[in-house]
Motif scaffolding. Structure first.
Motif, PDB file in Angstrom:
ATOM      1  N   UNK A  55       0.820  -1.199   0.000  1.00  0.00           N
ATOM      2  CA  UNK A  55       0.000   0.000   0.000  1.00  0.00           C
ATOM      3  C   UNK A  55       0.861   1.259   0.000  1.00  0.00           C
ATOM      4  N   UNK A  56       0.277   2.387  -0.383  1.00  0.00           N
ATOM      5  CA  UNK A  56       1.004   3.658  -0.398  1.00  0.00           C
ATOM      6  C   UNK A  56       1.484   4.042   0.996  1.00  0.00           C
ATOM      7  N   UNK A  57       0.803   3.561   2.028  1.00  0.00           N
ATOM      8  CA  UNK A  57       1.184   3.825   3.416  1.00  0.00           C
ATOM      9  C   UNK A  57       2.187   2.817   3.954  1.00  0.00           C
ATOM     10  N   UNK A  58       2.449   1.780   3.181  1.00  0.00           N
ATOM     11  CA  UNK A  58       3.257   0.638   3.611  1.00  0.00           C
ATOM     12  C   UNK A  58       2.575  -0.128   4.747  1.00  0.00           C
ATOM     13  N   UNK A  80       7.010  -2.023   9.391  1.00  0.00           N
ATOM     14  CA  UNK A  80       6.881  -1.531  10.750  1.00  0.00           C
ATOM     15  C   UNK A  80       7.924  -0.440  11.003  1.00  0.00           C
ATOM     16  N   UNK A  81       7.720   0.421  11.978  1.00  0.00           N
ATOM     17  CA  UNK A  81       8.767   1.387  12.336  1.00  0.00           C
ATOM     18  C   UNK A  81      10.073   0.727  12.781  1.00  0.00           C
ATOM     19  N   UNK A  82      10.041  -0.580  13.025  1.00  0.00           N
ATOM     20  CA  UNK A  82      11.266  -1.287  13.418  1.00  0.00           C
ATOM     21  C   UNK A  82      12.229  -1.466  12.250  1.00  0.00           C
ATOM     22  N   UNK A  83      11.776  -1.119  11.020  1.00  0.00           N
ATOM     23  CA  UNK A  83      12.618  -1.253   9.831  1.00  0.00           C
ATOM     24  C   UNK A  83      13.094   0.128   9.390  1.00  0.00           C
ATOM     25  N   UNK A  84      14.230   0.607   9.888  1.00  0.00           N
ATOM     26  CA  UNK A  84      14.694   1.963   9.570  1.00  0.00           C
ATOM     27  C   UNK A  84      14.904   2.200   8.077  1.00  0.00           C
ATOM     28  N   UNK A  85      15.308   1.172   7.339  1.00  0.00           N
ATOM     29  CA  UNK A  85      15.588   1.338   5.920  1.00  0.00           C
ATOM     30  C   UNK A  85      14.366   1.781   5.131  1.00  0.00           C
ATOM     31  N   UNK A  86      13.173   1.497   5.659  1.00  0.00           N
ATOM     32  CA  UNK A  86      11.939   1.866   4.962  1.00  0.00           C
ATOM     33  C   UNK A  86      11.452   3.264   5.336  1.00  0.00           C
ATOM     34  N   UNK A  87      12.153   3.916   6.254  1.00  0.00           N
ATOM     35  CA  UNK A  87      11.788   5.277   6.689  1.00  0.00           C
ATOM     36  C   UNK A  87      10.351   5.357   7.173  1.00  0.00           C
ATOM     37  N   UNK A 137       8.431   6.115  10.245  1.00  0.00           N
ATOM     38  CA  UNK A 137       8.710   6.707  11.546  1.00  0.00           C
ATOM     39  C   UNK A 137       7.484   6.749  12.461  1.00  0.00           C
ATOM     40  N   UNK A 138       6.324   6.379  11.907  1.00  0.00           N
ATOM     41  CA  UNK A 138       5.125   6.332  12.741  1.00  0.00           C
ATOM     42  C   UNK A 138       4.285   5.122  12.330  1.00  0.00           C
TER      43      UNK A 138
END
Length: 278
Positions: A210-213, A245-252, A254-255
């Motif tokens: 989705x566009x929101x991931x 999830x926010x646990x994946x920093x590479x995906x940016x 943050x919320x």
């Protein structure tokens, strides 16, 4: 048209520790027939409990990975390119060990590494050379490499369906195909469905994102367009739900844009079923 559906376990974060294995049973219970697992650890012993549970549940498994700057397969430093190739070969070995037939991701080059300009022919040639080296190993292991294009904020080498199609045609190896991700297409294509049809002969794997991931159907991806063109492209493969999830920093991320992972997994499956039931 019916398609088998899998869930990408990155929804629980990038660390595939043993605590995540317990969630595979829920994914199966919801109705998913497979899982897609990120490979960042290439020690086979690490994956033994994963293989045992996947086999116990009778799930089909796929794998994904990506590369950082220190393993960039288009680096001007041959040692860095070789490090990337060596890692990918090991990821292929883990893929085969798990019983998976596809290793997908944007490993034609490194994630979020930019030159400040469009890719040069030399960089494209280095990518081709690196992918051919990995593909020969993948062929021995009966693994298909599914190359993925990312949006222009995450990659500059290939950021559209047509660019990736050109690269895969240049590589010209039976074990190198395209993995199509609706999230990136939503950003980069004028029409996602039409882009899918244009490159259909090389698409072997599709991620629905989705566009929101987050939960499918709660963002701005034009799902009517996506599903109507699946039939037009005569697609025969799997559909894999990818959410972060926010646990994946590479995906940016943050919320958090969903309530629980369990709810996201269930609602995304139900969203797909609305289209497959037509």
């Amino acid at each position: 048209m019916k398609y088998p559906i899998a869930m990408n376990t990155l929804v629980y974060g990038p660390d595939m520790n043993e605590s995540i294995i317990q969630h595979l049973a829920y994914i199966k219970e919801v109705g998913y027939e497979g899982v897609e697992v990120p490979i960042f650890v290439v020690d086979q012993d690490y994956w033994k409990p994963w293989k045992a549970e996947i086999d116990r549940l009778g799930l089909t498994v796929f794998t994904v990975t990506f590369l950082g700057a220190d393993m960039n397969t288009i680096s001007s430093d041959p040692a860095v390119r070789q490090k990337g190739v060596d890692f990918l070969k090991k990821a292929v070995d883990i893929t085969a060990y798990l019983g998976a037939s596809y290793l997908s991701g944007p490993f034609h080059s490194a994630l979020a590494v930019f030159s400040g300009a469009a890719p040069t022919q030399q960089e494209l040639d280095w990518s081709k050379e690196s992918m051919l080296a990995v593909a020969e190993h993948a062929k021995e292991k009966n693994v298909i490499l599914g190359l993925e294009y990312l949006n222009r904020f995450e990659n500059y080498v290939v950021s559209s369906a047509d660019q990736l199609y050109s690269l895969v045609k240049a590589i010209n190896h039976p074990n190198v195909k395209i993995m199509f991700d609706t999230f990136h297409a939503h950003i980069e294509e004028f029409n996602t469905g039409e882009a899918m049809v244009r490159i259909a002969d090389e698409v072997a794997h599709i991620q629905l994102s989705e566009s929101t991931r987050a939960t499918l159907g709660e963002g701005q991806v034009h799902w009517d367009n996506v599903f109507s063109h699946l039939e037009k492209m005569n697609y025969k493969g799997w559909l894999v739900v990818e959410a972060f999830t926010p646990l994946l920093p590479a995906a940016c991320i943050w919320r958090k844009k969903y309530t629980t992972e369990a709810e996201l997994i269930l609602k995304s499956y139900q969203h797909i079923q609305k289209y497959l039931g037509k």
